[in-house]
Design an enzyme around this catalytic site. Structure first.
Site, PDB file in Angstrom:
ATOM      1  N   GLY A   1       0.833  -1.198   0.000  1.00 51.46           N
ATOM      2  CA  GLY A   1       0.000   0.000   0.000  1.00 51.46           C
ATOM      3  C   GLY A   1       0.869   1.249   0.000  1.00 51.46           C
ATOM      4  O   GLY A   1       0.569   2.242  -0.672  1.00 51.46           O
ATOM      5  N   THR A   2       1.952   1.197   0.764  1.00 48.66           N
ATOM      6  CA  THR A   2       2.866   2.330   0.823  1.00 48.66           C
ATOM      7  C   THR A   2       3.430   2.647  -0.553  1.00 48.66           C
ATOM      8  O   THR A   2       3.495   3.804  -0.971  1.00 48.66           O
ATOM      9  CB  THR A   2       4.012   2.030   1.809  1.00 48.66           C
ATOM     10  OG1 THR A   2       3.469   1.955   3.129  1.00 48.66           O
ATOM     11  CG2 THR A   2       5.082   3.121   1.770  1.00 48.66           C
TER      12      THR A   2
ATOM     13  N   GLN B   1      -6.854   1.591   4.596  1.00 47.68           N
ATOM     14  CA  GLN B   1      -7.682   1.258   5.752  1.00 47.68           C
ATOM     15  C   GLN B   1      -9.161   1.187   5.370  1.00 47.68           C
ATOM     16  O   GLN B   1      -9.887   0.305   5.819  1.00 47.68           O
ATOM     17  CB  GLN B   1      -7.483   2.317   6.848  1.00 47.68           C
ATOM     18  CG  GLN B   1      -7.701   1.794   8.252  1.00 47.68           C
ATOM     19  CD  GLN B   1      -6.607   0.818   8.675  1.00 47.68           C
ATOM     20  OE1 GLN B   1      -5.435   1.111   8.618  1.00 47.68           O
ATOM     21  NE2 GLN B   1      -7.014  -0.371   9.086  1.00 47.68           N
TER      22      GLN B   1
ATOM     23  N   THR C   1       8.909  -8.346 -12.375  1.00 50.34           N
ATOM     24  CA  THR C   1       8.183  -9.601 -12.624  1.00 50.34           C
ATOM     25  C   THR C   1       6.962  -9.690 -11.711  1.00 50.34           C
ATOM     26  O   THR C   1       7.069  -9.473 -10.502  1.00 50.34           O
ATOM     27  CB  THR C   1       9.115 -10.807 -12.400  1.00 50.34           C
ATOM     28  OG1 THR C   1      10.190 -10.708 -13.323  1.00 50.34           O
ATOM     29  CG2 THR C   1       8.378 -12.116 -12.593  1.00 50.34           C
TER      30      THR C   1
ATOM     31  N   CYS D   1       6.415   7.459  23.501  1.00 49.61           N
ATOM     32  CA  CYS D   1       6.856   8.484  24.439  1.00 49.61           C
ATOM     33  C   CYS D   1       7.252   9.749  23.697  1.00 49.61           C
ATOM     34  O   CYS D   1       7.628   9.713  22.534  1.00 49.61           O
ATOM     35  CB  CYS D   1       8.011   7.976  25.291  1.00 49.61           C
ATOM     36  SG  CYS D   1       9.602   7.965  24.468  1.00 49.61           S
TER      37      CYS D   1
END
Lengths: 460, 369
Positions: free
Chosen positions: B69-70, B173, B232, B309
């Site tokens: 997807g990226t 998504q 390919t 964090c």
């Protein structure tokens, strides 16, 4: 696995420590209940990342039921080996546990037993070597570091010997050997008993030496009191000076390394405290110490020397005094007859003998003779006028009274033979630029047998 | 171990796995070769392409298979911006689009970010005011990966068509539950999808829509996928993607389980008032999301935090920040996403474990408060 069974806080704890609030905004707290030097209950609080929380949970379990000194062996490397995570994260939890242990000692906890050796750790190379050798000799060392107040606006606060980084370095040096380390947070007391008098002395026109006052009236007392609480007969430090005895009285003697000799800095330490000191670097040079540190692979081997006035944190004196509320307003630079020669922008911080910053041109070089706080004037004179043979002393402490003394009137000054009667020190030859507020160390040969604070030096 | 992180990835479904297997074994040929082995593979690829096209309302020529997807998102953005031009994108794009655009902006490209509402919906009125007729591209995702909030793509598409600006929709998504009609998005629109979010394999995605015809290639090679994405062909992957898309159950079960979870927990939910993907819950726990993830992992549950964090790399979620959720609340975000195979029993076990972990971590947090 993070075990939250010990999460929470103890009501009315015997020790309470917090850490965090840095860039990551994590916060950890430990509360402990102590009975006969043993942690009989412990709870941790955490609003923190997984690594910090896991470290706190593990430390709580590991410190449960052990003595304060065994808990004081728990360090960052051990916690990280168990729970993983980044060192900085784990360290927040370790800081909090050690803050709680230190707080318990500050509130008067003691650990039964004897045969231990307290080692004062600054985070620098000298105390690190003193520790390593104590450990190698099987002397059951316990590291202790005082967290002292540092000007929070100092440019370089982390380099001062009692800054958090230095405390962690001292702790890590202990833990690398499996030695307990206790950090005592004495910031408020230090501020009150050393920094405030320092500020007040400057405001009164004197040039105080905070180190002799700190060693003599604060730091070593606190460290010896800690030694008492852990059943240690002696306190080892990394000073370049020696402990000797004269007429049955324990006295400080000069160290072998003349360039590093710290006997002047220890001149005001009372005999009962001197008797407790163990100074293993007495016969060493700084180069010897560094070589030992390198041979042991100590991290502190490369640590920069801490500066003389630790709480300035590398900052300048005058801005610090201004922030502390010492007023500085422009006034006159004048000669001894009161003739105006020029101006200054605040008389505070000028010290006798100073030439730089006087800003007056004359036929011959002029030096600060004294400051007149009441008139906000700085009095200058040619060098020939700076000599004096009589010095008034305050707060005289004589451990072994003598007929004659070798008087040292500022750090690294050459000794001058002198007699002392009713608070008046009479010198055999002129001393130049004697500064009120400095410490007069009174030697007999190379032994410190007394000390006093210089009140004023009558001229002529 | 109970898996409740289906927005991150999904287990491959049996039907998908079975459909792929022949193309990993006997029909292993190179689909570009004319011989029998090649033809067998080619047949599978053609069928897969037609199936994906049909599922998304596109022509078979308008499907480009990619490695993820990226990659599909990057191709849609970089392939469109080869000649430069201004871009308008939502403030909540997935890193696959966002990071590509940040790199474009860092190299001098002009990118305008359209804000979202407190509910996590792109602000259509602001977007409309931002989009200009000579813009090179508009990027608005189909549904957000953090909150599950479904974006008003039809309205966005209308704005783009009125100004004749190409639209790219990252539907990686969104495709987990929504029916997409690519044809309705305009002549130069593209849509990115990925198989592994749909019960398919990792390592295969697609860029779909008439807009693929006008993209510049970003890699060069043997001309496969009409030269837009050479290499390919991964026939088994393409078959897996097609099968996963064609056999995806509707979202009703997932929505029911998600609603059960949210109603029992009674915690604030990011995007609660907006239309959301059926299996998606982004809980604002008031504690540390990353630490809850670890504790729930210890207890046998896989869920996700949205922010790590503050000193770390993933701090704090740009999506939640764009919604006006403060850093502290954002650090408490916990993403729980149910899948097509999740059971009510699993949700109930999670609820019990969460209540226990939450109570104990709250006690730890109170102690430092």
């Amino acid at each position: 696995m993070i075990d939250l069974a010990l999460a929470g806080a103890i009501d009315r704890p015997d020790g309470d420590g917090r850490a965090g609030g840095g860039r990551c905004d994590d916060a950890v707290r430990f509360t402990v209940a102590i009975d006969d030097g043993r942690i009989v209950a412990i709870r941790f609080g955490a609003d923190a990342c997984p690594s910090t929380t896991a470290a706190a949970a593990w430390l709580a379990t590991a410190a449960s039921g052990v003595t304060l000194l065994d808990a004081a062996r728990l360090g960052t490397a051990a916690a990280q080996a168990v729970v993983g995570g980044a060192r900085a994260c784990v360290e927040v939890a370790v800081d909090a546990l050690h803050a709680a242990i230190g707080d318990a000692f500050c509130r008067g906890a003691s650990v039964p037993g004897d045969g231990r050796l307290a080692v004062a750790m600054s985070g620098g190379v000298d105390s690190a070597v003193a520790l390593v050798e104590a450990h190698a000799a099987g002397l059951a060392p316990v590291g202790v570091t005082l967290a002292l107040w540092i000007d929070p606006l100092a440019p370089d606060a982390s380099r001062a010997c009692c800054a958090p980084d230095a405390v962690r370095r001292a702790r890590d040096a202990c833990h690398a050997l499996g030695v307990p380390h206790v950090g005592l947070d004495l910031r408020d007391a230090f501020r009150e008993r050393v920094v405030d008098p320092f500020i007040a002395a400057y405001a009164a026109g004197a040039t105080p030496n905070p180190c002799t006052r700190c060693n003599g009236d604060f730091r070593l007392h606190e460290l010896v009191a800690f030694a008492d609480r852990i059943g240690a007969r002696r306190l080892r430090t990394g000073h370049y000076a020696r402990v000797d005895e004269l007429d049955g009285v324990a006295v400080i003697g000069r160290g072998v390394d003349e360039t590093k000799d710290q006997s002047y800095m220890l001149a005001r330490v009372p005999a009962d405290v001197v008797a407790r000191l163990d100074l293993p670097l007495a016969g060493r040079t700084k180069a010897d110490t560094r070589a030992v540190a390198v041979a042991h692979g100590l991290a502190a081997a490369g640590v920069a020397e801490s500066q003389e006035v630790c709480f300035l944190g590398g900052g300048q004196l005058r801005p610090f005094l201004r922030r502390a509320g010492v007023r500085a307003s422009p006034g006159a630079v004048e000669d001894e007859r009161g003739r105006r020669l020029g101006g200054h922008d605040g008389s505070i911080g000028f010290t006798p003998g100073q030439r730089r910053g006087v800003g007056v041109s004359a036929d011959e070089p002029l030096y600060v003779l004294r400051t007149d706080v009441a008139r906000n004037a700085v009095v200058v004179a040619p060098r020939s006028r700076l000599g004096t043979r009589q010095v008034w002393l305050d707060e005289v402490r004589l451990s072994v009274p003598q007929e004659r003394y070798d008087a040292v009137l500022r750090h690294r000054a050459a000794p001058i033979s002198a007699t002392l009667h009713d608070g008046m020190l009479t010198l055999e030859r002129d001393a130049f630029a004697v500064a009120p507020g400095q410490t007069a160390a009174l030697y007999a040969g190379d032994l410190v047998v007394g000390s006093a604070m210089i009140a004023s030096a009558p001229i002529g | 171990m109970i898996y409740l992180d289906h927005a991150a990835t999904t287990p491959i479904r049996d039907a998908v796995f079975e459909a792929m297997l022949p193309y990993l074994r006997e029909r292993f040929g190179n689909a570009s070769e004319p011989h029998a082995h090649g033809r067998a593979a080619r047949a599978g690829l053609d069928t897969a392409r037609a199936s994906v096209a049909s599922a998304l309302g596109a022509g078979a020529d308008d499907v480009v298979f990619t490695g993820s997807g990226t990659e599909a998102d990057n191709l849609a953005v970089a392939g469109r911006l080869a000649g430069g031009g201004r871009v308008v994108a939502s403030a909540i794009e997935h890193p696959a689009v966002r990071e590509r655009l940040l790199a474009y902006a860092a190299s001098g490209g002009d990118v305008a970010w359209a804000p979202v509402t407190g509910d996590g919906l792109v602000d259509v009125a602001v977007l409309e005011s931002l989009v200009q007729s000579d813009d090179a591209l508009v990027c608005v995702m189909g549904a957000n990966n953090v909150t599950g909030v479904v974006q008003p793509i039809a309205e966005v598409a209308a704005i783009c068509q009125a100004r004749r600006v190409p639209l790219h929709v990252d539907a990686v998504q969104a495709a987990t539950a929504l029916a997409l009609d690519v044809a309705a998005l305009g002549d130069r629109a593209t849509v990115a999808i990925a198989a592994h979010k749909l019960g398919g394999p990792k390592g295969v995605g697609a860029l779909v829509g008439r807009g693929v015809r006008t993209l510049a290639p970003t890699v060069y090679g043997g001309g496969q996928e009409r030269g837009i994405r050479p290499g390919t062909e991964d026939v088994a992957g393409a078959v897996g993607l097609a099968t996963a898309l064609a056999t995806l159950p509707n979202g009703e079960r997932r929505a029911a389980l998600r609603d059960r979870l949210e109603s029992r927990l009674a915690l604030p939910v990011a995007g609660a008032n907006a239309p959301r993907l059926p299996g998606h819950a982004c809980l604002l726990t008031g504690l540390r999301g990353d630490t809850l993830v670890r504790l729930l992992d210890d207890a046998g549950f896989s869920v996700a935090a949205s922010s790590a964090c503050a000193a770390g790399d993933a701090a704090p979620s740009h999506v939640l920040a764009a919604m006006g959720i403060d850093d502290r609340a954002a650090r408490g975000a916990l993403r729980v996403t149910v899948g097509v195979a999740t059971t009510e029993h699993e949700v109930d076990r999670f609820l019990a474990a969460f209540a226990d972990v939450h109570a104990r971590l709250a006690a730890a947090a109170r102690a430092v408060g």
